[in-house]
Scaffold this active site. Structure first.
Site, short mmCIF file in Angstrom:
data_model
loop_
_atom_site.label_atom_id
_atom_site.label_comp_id
_atom_site.label_asym_id
_atom_site.label_seq_id
_atom_site.Cartn_x
_atom_site.Cartn_y
_atom_site.Cartn_z
N GLU A 79 3.86 4.00 4.89
CA GLU A 79 2.40 3.92 4.83
C GLU A 79 1.74 5.13 5.47
O GLU A 79 0.81 5.73 4.91
CB GLU A 79 1.88 2.66 5.54
CG GLU A 79 2.39 1.37 4.98
CD GLU A 79 3.60 0.83 5.73
OE1 GLU A 79 4.58 1.60 5.93
OE2 GLU A 79 3.59 -0.34 6.12
N CYS A 124 1.05 1.09 11.36
CA CYS A 124 0.54 1.35 10.01
C CYS A 124 -0.80 0.66 9.79
O CYS A 124 -1.68 1.22 9.13
CB CYS A 124 1.57 0.91 8.98
SG CYS A 124 3.09 1.90 9.07
#
Length: 154
Positions: A54, A85
């Site tokens: 991510e 993330c």
């Protein structure tokens, strides 16, 4: 592209991670249904704790679009985002997160906690479970092979 097509791109990225011996997680940032950036985990190969799919996809999208605000973008990721993330998602202003498999050990979209429900300055829409069985199967296969290698060494 449809949500399913974008998640299939993320699953392909996860396969790339697995081929490198990385935990198979892949991510795609899309704008108006068009992929802007794709990435997969490289923590082990790059020896960097922040190299989650991510974060790498968000970084690449910022570079591709020329700014850090991704308020018109969506993130497709094969595994529920972790705290780091989730923080990157909040800070980059991603408007929507779609993930595959839940993460009962570190997931921050409802599994362990829901960081997006807290009163931060940005709250993305979240949808979980898209192609979850395929994402879960990638993870299971990877960890089963890892356990088998460890047993063979003993």
């Amino acid at each position: 592209m449809t949500d399913e097509e974008l998640m299939r791109l993320a699953l392909a990225e996860a396969e790339k991670a697995a081929a490198l011996g990385e935990v198979p997680v892949g991510a795609v940032v899309a704008k108006d249904g068009v992929p802007v950036a794709m990435a997969h985990n490289t923590r082990e190969t790059q020896k960097n704790a922040t190299h989650h799919a991510e974060v790498l996809a968000i970084d690449a999208a910022c570079k591709a679009l020329g700014g850090w605000r991704l308020w018109q973008c969506e993130l497709f990721v094969t595994l529920e985002p972790c705290p780091m993330c989730s923080g990157a998602i909040i800070n980059s202003r991603i408007k929507r997160v779609v993930y595959g498999a839940p993460d009962p050990k570190a997931g921050c979209c409802g599994s362990v906690t829901d960081l997006f429900a807290l009163p931060f300055n940005h709250r993305p829409a979240v949808e979980g479970g898209l192609l979850a069985e395929e994402a879960r199967a990638q993870l299971r296969q990877f960890f089963a092979a890892l356990r088998q290698k460890r047993e063979e060494k003993q």
